[in-house]
Write a protein that holds these residues in place. Structure first.
Motif, mmCIF file in Angstrom:
data_model
loop_
_atom_site.group_PDB
_atom_site.id
_atom_site.type_symbol
_atom_site.label_atom_id
_atom_site.label_comp_id
_atom_site.label_asym_id
_atom_site.label_seq_id
_atom_site.Cartn_x
_atom_site.Cartn_y
_atom_site.Cartn_z
ATOM 1 N N LEU A 43 7.206 -26.947 2.021
ATOM 2 C CA LEU A 43 8.403 -26.497 2.729
ATOM 3 C C LEU A 43 8.906 -25.214 2.082
ATOM 4 N N ASP A 44 9.382 -24.305 2.903
ATOM 5 C CA ASP A 44 9.960 -23.084 2.331
ATOM 6 C C ASP A 44 11.366 -23.372 1.811
ATOM 7 N N ALA A 45 11.906 -22.453 1.040
ATOM 8 C CA ALA A 45 13.209 -22.629 0.413
ATOM 9 C C ALA A 45 14.304 -22.857 1.459
ATOM 10 N N LYS A 46 14.221 -22.156 2.561
ATOM 11 C CA LYS A 46 15.231 -22.280 3.609
ATOM 12 C C LYS A 46 15.278 -23.710 4.156
ATOM 13 N N THR A 47 14.115 -24.265 4.441
ATOM 14 C CA THR A 47 14.041 -25.631 4.964
ATOM 15 C C THR A 47 14.543 -26.637 3.935
ATOM 16 N N ARG A 48 14.140 -26.451 2.668
ATOM 17 C CA ARG A 48 14.596 -27.366 1.611
ATOM 18 C C ARG A 48 16.115 -27.335 1.479
ATOM 19 N N GLU A 49 16.714 -26.146 1.574
ATOM 20 C CA GLU A 49 18.163 -26.054 1.430
ATOM 21 C C GLU A 49 18.889 -26.629 2.640
ATOM 22 N N LEU A 50 18.319 -26.495 3.815
ATOM 23 C CA LEU A 50 18.912 -27.126 4.994
ATOM 24 C C LEU A 50 18.905 -28.648 4.842
ATOM 25 N N ILE A 51 17.794 -29.186 4.353
ATOM 26 C CA ILE A 51 17.712 -30.629 4.103
ATOM 27 C C ILE A 51 18.707 -31.023 3.023
ATOM 28 N N ALA A 52 18.768 -30.240 1.952
ATOM 29 C CA ALA A 52 19.663 -30.562 0.842
ATOM 30 C C ALA A 52 21.125 -30.583 1.303
ATOM 31 N N LEU A 53 21.516 -29.638 2.142
ATOM 32 C CA LEU A 53 22.897 -29.630 2.630
ATOM 33 C C LEU A 53 23.178 -30.818 3.540
ATOM 34 N N ALA A 71 22.580 -21.556 -2.565
ATOM 35 C CA ALA A 71 21.118 -21.398 -2.494
ATOM 36 C C ALA A 71 20.672 -21.161 -1.053
ATOM 37 N N ALA A 72 21.350 -21.800 -0.105
ATOM 38 C CA ALA A 72 20.999 -21.610 1.309
ATOM 39 C C ALA A 72 21.246 -20.168 1.738
ATOM 40 N N ARG A 73 22.351 -19.607 1.304
ATOM 41 C CA ARG A 73 22.632 -18.204 1.634
ATOM 42 C C ARG A 73 21.556 -17.296 1.060
ATOM 43 N N LYS A 74 21.162 -17.557 -0.185
ATOM 44 C CA LYS A 74 20.105 -16.749 -0.808
ATOM 45 C C LYS A 74 18.783 -16.888 -0.059
ATOM 46 N N ALA A 75 18.553 -18.072 0.520
ATOM 47 C CA ALA A 75 17.317 -18.317 1.270
ATOM 48 C C ALA A 75 17.396 -17.792 2.695
ATOM 49 N N GLY A 76 18.571 -17.272 3.101
ATOM 50 C CA GLY A 76 18.716 -16.683 4.429
ATOM 51 C C GLY A 76 19.171 -17.633 5.518
ATOM 52 N N VAL A 77 19.726 -18.784 5.148
ATOM 53 C CA VAL A 77 20.200 -19.747 6.137
ATOM 54 C C VAL A 77 21.376 -19.160 6.910
ATOM 55 N N THR A 78 21.349 -19.331 8.219
ATOM 56 C CA THR A 78 22.433 -18.869 9.084
ATOM 57 C C THR A 78 23.345 -20.040 9.443
ATOM 58 N N GLU A 79 24.508 -19.726 9.976
ATOM 59 C CA GLU A 79 25.425 -20.780 10.415
ATOM 60 C C GLU A 79 24.796 -21.599 11.538
ATOM 61 N N ALA A 80 24.062 -20.958 12.441
ATOM 62 C CA ALA A 80 23.423 -21.678 13.542
ATOM 63 C C ALA A 80 22.392 -22.671 13.011
ATOM 64 N N GLU A 81 21.606 -22.245 12.038
ATOM 65 C CA GLU A 81 20.604 -23.152 11.446
ATOM 66 C C GLU A 81 21.272 -24.312 10.725
ATOM 67 N N LEU A 108 29.373 -22.516 3.262
ATOM 68 C CA LEU A 108 28.423 -21.443 3.573
ATOM 69 C C LEU A 108 29.149 -20.145 3.844
ATOM 70 N N ALA A 109 30.288 -20.226 4.534
ATOM 71 C CA ALA A 109 31.051 -19.021 4.861
ATOM 72 C C ALA A 109 31.660 -18.377 3.609
ATOM 73 N N ASP A 110 31.774 -19.131 2.542
ATOM 74 C CA ASP A 110 32.379 -18.630 1.314
ATOM 75 C C ASP A 110 31.428 -17.762 0.490
ATOM 76 N N PHE A 111 30.143 -17.749 0.852
ATOM 77 C CA PHE A 111 29.152 -16.977 0.105
ATOM 78 C C PHE A 111 28.656 -15.833 0.977
ATOM 79 N N PRO A 112 28.363 -14.674 0.375
ATOM 80 C CA PRO A 112 27.901 -13.529 1.176
ATOM 81 C C PRO A 112 26.525 -13.791 1.799
ATOM 82 N N ALA A 113 26.322 -13.249 2.972
ATOM 83 C CA ALA A 113 25.039 -13.386 3.655
ATOM 84 C C ALA A 113 23.944 -12.668 2.878
ATOM 85 N N ALA A 114 22.744 -13.195 2.976
ATOM 86 C CA ALA A 114 21.596 -12.621 2.244
ATOM 87 C C ALA A 114 21.215 -11.273 2.824
#
Length: 114
Positions: A43-53, A71-81, A108-114
C-alpha cells in the motif's frame, strides 16, 4: 476549528519523552511497529494514512487523528479522499464515527496542503 490539532501533536510528542526516558524499550518497539507498517510496500503512504485516520476515528484517539492527519497531508490526501475513507468508518461505527469524522476533517484542515 474543533480542536488544536497541531498543539495535540506537539504536546503528545513532548509528553512521549518522559515515557521514553522511563521505558525506552517499549517506546522503541512502538516506533518500530509504526515504521514497519509500510514495510511491504503493498500500500502506498496515502492509502495507509487514509486507513489510519478511519481507524483513529473508530477508536476515538485524538493523538492518532493529529499524527495521521499530519502524515496524510504530507502524503497528499485531499478532503474528498478523507471524506470517502471516513464514510467507511461512519458506516461501521455509526454516530460515534460521525462525530470523530468531523474531528478528523477539522484536523486535516489544520495542516497545510502538500
Amino acid at each position: 476549528m474543533l480542536h488544536p490539532w497541531n498543539e495535540t501533536l506537539l504536546n503528545n510528542r513532548k509528553a512521549g519523552n518522559a515515557l521514553a526516558t522511563h521505558h525506552p524499550k517499549m517506546l522503541s518497539a512502538f516506533r518500530a511497529l509504526n515504521e514497519a507498517q509500510g514495510a511491504t510496500g503493498t500500500l502506498d503512504a496515502k492509502t495507509r494514512e487514509l486507513i489510519a485516520l478511519a481507524v483513529a476515528v473508530t477508536t476515538r484517539c485524538d493523538g492518532c487523528i493529529a499524527s495521521h492527519a499530519a502524515a496524510a497531508r504530507k502524503a497528499g490526501v485531499t478532503e474528498a479522499e478523507l471524506s470517502e475513507a471516513l464514510g467507511t468508518a461512519i458506516a461501521l461505527n455509526a454516530g460515534a464515527a460521525y462525530v470523530y469524522s468531523l474531528r478528523a476533517m477539522d484536523a486535516l484542515a489544520d495542516f497545510p496542503a502538500a
